[in-house]
Design a protein around this motif. Structure first.
Motif, PDB file in Angstrom:
ATOM      1  N   ALA A  84      -3.828   2.322   2.700  1.00 25.18           N
ATOM      2  CA  ALA A  84      -2.998   2.685   1.546  1.00 25.18           C
ATOM      3  C   ALA A  84      -2.493   4.106   1.776  1.00 25.18           C
ATOM      4  O   ALA A  84      -3.005   4.821   2.649  1.00 25.18           O
ATOM      5  CB  ALA A  84      -3.803   2.603   0.258  1.00 25.18           C
ATOM      6  N   THR A  85      -1.501   4.525   1.000  1.00 20.82           N
ATOM      7  CA  THR A  85      -1.038   5.906   1.118  1.00 20.82           C
ATOM      8  C   THR A  85      -2.157   6.855   0.692  1.00 20.82           C
ATOM      9  O   THR A  85      -3.070   6.474  -0.052  1.00 20.82           O
ATOM     10  CB  THR A  85       0.205   6.170   0.249  1.00 20.82           C
ATOM     11  OG1 THR A  85      -0.143   5.979  -1.127  1.00 20.82           O
ATOM     12  CG2 THR A  85       1.352   5.244   0.631  1.00 20.82           C
ATOM     13  N   LYS A  86      -2.070   8.093   1.142  1.00 18.28           N
ATOM     14  CA  LYS A  86      -3.119   9.072   0.846  1.00 18.28           C
ATOM     15  C   LYS A  86      -3.257   9.316  -0.658  1.00 18.28           C
ATOM     16  O   LYS A  86      -4.369   9.473  -1.177  1.00 18.28           O
ATOM     17  CB  LYS A  86      -2.838  10.367   1.595  1.00 18.28           C
ATOM     18  CG  LYS A  86      -3.015  10.202   3.100  1.00 18.28           C
ATOM     19  CD  LYS A  86      -2.585  11.436   3.876  1.00 18.28           C
ATOM     20  CE  LYS A  86      -2.774  11.193   5.382  1.00 18.28           C
ATOM     21  NZ  LYS A  86      -2.265  12.300   6.209  1.00 18.28           N
ATOM     22  N   ALA A  87      -2.123   9.312  -1.380  1.00 16.93           N
ATOM     23  CA  ALA A  87      -2.192   9.492  -2.839  1.00 16.93           C
ATOM     24  C   ALA A  87      -2.874   8.297  -3.494  1.00 16.93           C
ATOM     25  O   ALA A  87      -3.654   8.453  -4.440  1.00 16.93           O
ATOM     26  CB  ALA A  87      -0.793   9.691  -3.417  1.00 16.93           C
ATOM     27  N   THR A  88      -2.597   7.093  -2.996  1.00 14.71           N
ATOM     28  CA  THR A  88      -3.245   5.895  -3.538  1.00 14.71           C
ATOM     29  C   THR A  88      -4.752   5.952  -3.325  1.00 14.71           C
ATOM     30  O   THR A  88      -5.538   5.616  -4.223  1.00 14.71           O
ATOM     31  CB  THR A  88      -2.657   4.631  -2.883  1.00 14.71           C
ATOM     32  OG1 THR A  88      -1.274   4.522  -3.233  1.00 14.71           O
ATOM     33  CG2 THR A  88      -3.390   3.376  -3.348  1.00 14.71           C
ATOM     34  N   VAL A  89      -5.164   6.395  -2.149  1.00 12.45           N
ATOM     35  CA  VAL A  89      -6.597   6.532  -1.867  1.00 12.45           C
ATOM     36  C   VAL A  89      -7.226   7.519  -2.846  1.00 12.45           C
ATOM     37  O   VAL A  89      -8.298   7.257  -3.421  1.00 12.45           O
ATOM     38  CB  VAL A  89      -6.834   6.977  -0.410  1.00 12.45           C
ATOM     39  CG1 VAL A  89      -8.324   7.261  -0.170  1.00 12.45           C
ATOM     40  CG2 VAL A  89      -6.341   5.916   0.564  1.00 12.45           C
ATOM     41  N   ASP A  90      -6.567   8.656  -3.064  1.00 16.55           N
ATOM     42  CA  ASP A  90      -7.097   9.666  -3.998  1.00 16.55           C
ATOM     43  C   ASP A  90      -7.198   9.111  -5.418  1.00 16.55           C
ATOM     44  O   ASP A  90      -8.171   9.374  -6.140  1.00 16.55           O
ATOM     45  CB  ASP A  90      -6.212  10.913  -3.985  1.00 16.55           C
ATOM     46  CG  ASP A  90      -6.447  11.777  -2.754  1.00 16.55           C
ATOM     47  OD1 ASP A  90      -7.465  11.570  -2.063  1.00 16.55           O
ATOM     48  OD2 ASP A  90      -5.615  12.654  -2.472  1.00 16.55           O
ATOM     49  N   LEU A  91      -6.189   8.347  -5.831  1.00 21.23           N
ATOM     50  CA  LEU A  91      -6.216   7.758  -7.174  1.00 21.23           C
ATOM     51  C   LEU A  91      -7.337   6.729  -7.308  1.00 21.23           C
ATOM     52  O   LEU A  91      -8.032   6.684  -8.327  1.00 21.23           O
ATOM     53  CB  LEU A  91      -4.867   7.100  -7.482  1.00 21.23           C
ATOM     54  CG  LEU A  91      -3.685   8.050  -7.669  1.00 21.23           C
ATOM     55  CD1 LEU A  91      -2.378   7.276  -7.752  1.00 21.23           C
ATOM     56  CD2 LEU A  91      -3.857   8.910  -8.915  1.00 21.23           C
ATOM     57  N   CYS A  92      -7.523   5.920  -6.269  1.00 18.27           N
ATOM     58  CA  CYS A  92      -8.574   4.889  -6.318  1.00 18.27           C
ATOM     59  C   CYS A  92      -9.965   5.500  -6.405  1.00 18.27           C
ATOM     60  O   CYS A  92     -10.886   4.868  -6.936  1.00 18.27           O
ATOM     61  CB  CYS A  92      -8.466   3.972  -5.098  1.00 18.27           C
ATOM     62  SG  CYS A  92      -7.117   2.770  -5.212  1.00 18.27           S
ATOM     63  N   ARG A  93     -10.137   6.712  -5.911  1.00 17.90           N
ATOM     64  CA  ARG A  93     -11.443   7.376  -5.989  1.00 17.90           C
ATOM     65  C   ARG A  93     -11.881   7.552  -7.440  1.00 17.90           C
ATOM     66  O   ARG A  93     -13.079   7.640  -7.741  1.00 17.90           O
ATOM     67  CB  ARG A  93     -11.399   8.735  -5.281  1.00 17.90           C
ATOM     68  CG  ARG A  93     -11.221   8.637  -3.792  1.00 17.90           C
ATOM     69  CD  ARG A  93     -11.458   9.948  -3.076  1.00 17.90           C
ATOM     70  NE  ARG A  93     -11.005   9.855  -1.697  1.00 17.90           N
ATOM     71  CZ  ARG A  93     -11.650   9.197  -0.734  1.00 17.90           C
ATOM     72  NH1 ARG A  93     -12.771   8.566  -1.022  1.00 17.90           N
ATOM     73  NH2 ARG A  93     -11.164   9.142   0.494  1.00 17.90           N
ATOM     74  N   TYR A  94     -10.917   7.627  -8.355  1.00 16.53           N
ATOM     75  CA  TYR A  94     -11.232   7.737  -9.772  1.00 16.53           C
ATOM     76  C   TYR A  94     -11.089   6.394 -10.496  1.00 16.53           C
ATOM     77  O   TYR A  94     -11.898   6.039 -11.345  1.00 16.53           O
ATOM     78  CB  TYR A  94     -10.311   8.764 -10.434  1.00 16.53           C
ATOM     79  CG  TYR A  94     -10.499  10.163  -9.907  1.00 16.53           C
ATOM     80  CD1 TYR A  94     -11.557  10.951 -10.355  1.00 16.53           C
ATOM     81  CD2 TYR A  94      -9.633  10.693  -8.948  1.00 16.53           C
ATOM     82  CE1 TYR A  94     -11.744  12.237  -9.866  1.00 16.53           C
ATOM     83  CE2 TYR A  94      -9.814  11.982  -8.454  1.00 16.53           C
ATOM     84  CZ  TYR A  94     -10.868  12.745  -8.917  1.00 16.53           C
ATOM     85  OH  TYR A  94     -11.067  14.013  -8.426  1.00 16.53           O
ATOM     86  N   MET A  95     -10.049   5.642 -10.128  1.00 13.24           N
ATOM     87  CA  MET A  95      -9.719   4.441 -10.893  1.00 13.24           C
ATOM     88  C   MET A  95     -10.722   3.313 -10.698  1.00 13.24           C
ATOM     89  O   MET A  95     -11.080   2.619 -11.656  1.00 13.24           O
ATOM     90  CB  MET A  95      -8.316   3.961 -10.507  1.00 13.24           C
ATOM     91  CG  MET A  95      -7.227   4.925 -10.935  1.00 13.24           C
ATOM     92  SD  MET A  95      -5.603   4.327 -10.487  1.00 13.24           S
ATOM     93  CE  MET A  95      -5.446   2.926 -11.576  1.00 13.24           C
ATOM     94  N   LEU A  96     -11.174   3.106  -9.474  1.00 10.76           N
ATOM     95  CA  LEU A  96     -12.080   1.982  -9.234  1.00 10.76           C
ATOM     96  C   LEU A  96     -13.472   2.204  -9.841  1.00 10.76           C
ATOM     97  O   LEU A  96     -14.013   1.290 -10.477  1.00 10.76           O
ATOM     98  CB  LEU A  96     -12.152   1.666  -7.741  1.00 10.76           C
ATOM     99  CG  LEU A  96     -10.834   1.135  -7.141  1.00 10.76           C
ATOM    100  CD1 LEU A  96     -10.994   0.827  -5.664  1.00 10.76           C
ATOM    101  CD2 LEU A  96     -10.334  -0.097  -7.887  1.00 10.76           C
ATOM    102  N   PRO A  97     -14.084   3.405  -9.692  1.00 10.17           N
ATOM    103  CA  PRO A  97     -15.344   3.619 -10.406  1.00 10.17           C
ATOM    104  C   PRO A  97     -15.181   3.516 -11.927  1.00 10.17           C
ATOM    105  O   PRO A  97     -16.070   3.021 -12.623  1.00 10.17           O
ATOM    106  CB  PRO A  97     -15.757   5.038  -9.982  1.00 10.17           C
ATOM    107  CG  PRO A  97     -15.141   5.200  -8.619  1.00 10.17           C
ATOM    108  CD  PRO A  97     -13.815   4.499  -8.725  1.00 10.17           C
ATOM    109  N   ASP A  98     -14.035   3.987 -12.437  1.00 10.61           N
ATOM    110  CA  ASP A  98     -13.776   3.849 -13.878  1.00 10.61           C
ATOM    111  C   ASP A  98     -13.700   2.378 -14.269  1.00 10.61           C
ATOM    112  O   ASP A  98     -14.239   1.969 -15.306  1.00 10.61           O
ATOM    113  CB  ASP A  98     -12.466   4.559 -14.233  1.00 10.61           C
ATOM    114  CG  ASP A  98     -12.154   4.468 -15.719  1.00 10.61           C
ATOM    115  OD1 ASP A  98     -12.778   5.210 -16.499  1.00 10.61           O
ATOM    116  OD2 ASP A  98     -11.300   3.641 -16.099  1.00 10.61           O
TER     117      ASP A  98
END
Length: 542
Positions: A84-98
């Motif tokens: 995934a794009t680097k921004a998507t990876v950064d977003l998933c670090r918060y979104m998936l645990p949430d």
């Protein structure tokens, strides 16, 4: 080569596509189904593939209906890369645990109901910790960077203009000395979304999977968006009410903050009024995501970058407050003066927004303002469709607040935007698969594409498979017994839920003795279930 449509096929959520070449199997997206009980049950179903056979996953963007079942994929044994794009990876670090935390909370609440009803308990789809573990296999790439995740596959991510890091994915597959190019549109962005760049034009493809969320709609004039937002807020505040905005924590919340902050010269009096109204972002996730946005200004459009050059912070202003704890969130409903509360989830299905709706829906001086798509079956969709009584946490709530919708805040391209993007292909695709949309939107968009662009379209159903060599769209292949068995079991479970839901609604109407109520939606749903059963019967005979 084959592609199977495992979600977002004649529906908007659950995006997932399985591509099988001679040598490689990979997924594009692995999203969560969102809506009601039926959609929730779909998330628990078995994958119709062996997770150990998947060589890699391509993720178009971080929204949960595209990424939300990745932790489940990991939980069931998948350990290879997710690109995934680097921004998507950064977003998933918060979104998936949430998302995992929400699964835990929802499971706990539903298990209490199951226990009282004498039904077996069920563990959450995945936990916050399991979601965190899945992040170890994410791999970030840049826009326009060409990668080779397998010997016979090349991939390039392009800006889709839908949210931070969102992508249109180009995939080249080499098979038997022949190269085939498939383009996955992901979710195409609306025109001039605050902060984001425009959708990347793609010039060539053999096949395109194209989203159709607003395939039968034209958005209102985007130029009026900021003005309408301010007018709704000012009108509500002047009559002493709160403005409650159910908003997606990722993207939409940041766009709203940007709209409230800019245009100081154009709307001087309105901005001065709004500066005295407290704005609360009541979502720990949205707070974290706003920080991710500030970390990636390279994805922002030129207007937003000009703000930064002038030393201005587009996502910050004096009357903006971020809440963190549950206690802070609860305290918002004790405030006696008008406030603006932006809270997740955007479709009102989970999270803190449900508490704010419970405290404000019954108050005629308040406004519930929708700024994003509401999927079928969600509480948000019910409110938009004018339901006068809704259940929240098992309690009947009378809907007396004003319900508003600013459609131009949508992160999705409308019909014209989709057609404009498709018309930029200089080498026309052989076929376009219409995905990620409801029936009416898909059918109208398909007609427009064939009539205006002269390109053949197909509208696959969930579990359909297109065989590129045979140039044919198949339902479940009878020779694949394991896949067929899982698929049919999934369909039967889904129809059970749909039938129970429709019959319960019918019983409620009979009990209420409300003979004026239109029964046609329930009758239509029961007819659809009957047709599905007959189709399933024919498949079993074959």
């Amino acid at each position: 080569m084959k592609i199977s449509f495992l979600g977002a096929a004649k529906e908007v959520t659950g995006s997932c596509y399985l591509v099988e070449t001679e040598k490689t199997k990979f997924l594009v997206d692995c999203g969560m189904f969102q809506g009601g009980e039926v959609e929730d049950e779909l998330n628990y179903q078995e994958f119709i593939f062996d997770v150990n056979d998947i060589d890699f996953v391509l993720l178009t963007h971080a929204h949960i209906d595209h990424s939300g079942r990745i932790p489940l994929l990991y939980k069931r044994g998948y350990r290879k890369r997710i690109y995934a794009t680097k921004a998507t990876v950064d977003l998933c670090r918060y979104m998936l645990p949430d998302s995992g935390h929400i699964q835990e909370m929802e499971s706990e609440w539903k298990n209490r109901k199951r226990k009282r009803a004498g039904k077996p308990l069920r563990e959450p789809l995945y936990t916050a910790d399991e979601a965190k573990d899945s992040l170890s296999i994410f791999y970030g790439v840049d826009y326009e960077e060409i990668i080779e995740p397998a010997q016979d596959v090349r991939v390039r991510f392009n800006d889709a203009g839908h949210m931070l890091g969102s992508s249109i994915i180009e995939v080249w597959v080499n098979e038997k000395g022949k190269e085939t190019k498939i383009v996955f549109s992901g979710d195409l962005g609306n025109k001039k979304i605050p902060l984001l760049k425009e959708v990347t034009p793609i010039k060539s493809a053999d096949y395109v999977l194209c989203e159709s969320t607003y395939g039968n709609r034209l958005h209102e004039d985007i130029g009026d968006r900021a003005k309408k937002l301010m007018e709704i807020i000012i009108k509500t505040v002047k009559r002493g009410g709160n403005v409650i905005i159910p908003s997606f924590a990722v993207g939409r919340t940041q766009e709203l903050l940007y709209e409230l902050h800019k245009n100081r010269e154009l709307y001087k009096d309105e901005i001065e009024f709004l500066n005295n109204v407290p704005v609360y972002v009541d979502s720990p996730l949205a707070t974290s995501i706003t920080n991710v946005f500030t970390k990636h200004p390279e994805y922002w459009d030129s207007e937003a970058q000009e703000y930064i050059k002038r030393g201005d912070l587009p996502l910050d202003f004096p009357n903006l407050h971020f809440t963190h704890s549950v206690e802070e969130s609860k305290a918002l409903n004790e405030i006696k003066t008008p406030v603006i509360i932006i809270s997740a989830s955007g479709m009102c299905e989970a999270g803190r927004i449900k508490h704010h709706l419970k405290h404000n829906l019954w108050r005629p001086e308040c406004t519930i303002l929708f700024v994003g798509y509401q999927a079928k079956g969600t509480l948000g969709r019910k409110l938009l469709e004018g339901e006068k009584n809704v259940k929240i946490f098992g309690e009947d709530i009378s809907v007396k607040a004003e319900i508003e919708y600013i459609e131009s805040f949508s992160g999705h391209a409308d019909q014209k935007g989709i057609l404009d993007w498709l018309s930029q292909f200089t080498d026309k695709p052989r076929k376009i698969f219409i995905v990620h949309g409801e029936d009416e939107a898909q059918e109208e968009l398909a007609d427009k594409i064939e009539n205006q662009l002269g390109i053949e379209t197909l509208i696959p159903s969930r579990y359909d498979t297109y065989n590129f060599e045979e140039d044919k769209l198949f339902t479940a292949e009878a020779e694949d017994k394991v896949k067929l068995s899982v698929e049919l079991t999934n369909k039967i479970e889904e129809m059970k839920l749909r039938s129970d839901k429709a019959l319960n609604k019918l019983q409620e109407l009979i009990n209420s003795k409300d003979i004026t109520k239109d029964l046609s939606p329930i009758v239509s749903e029961l007819n659809n279930i009957n047709e599905s059963l007959m189709k399933l019967y024919r498949e079993l005979l074959d």
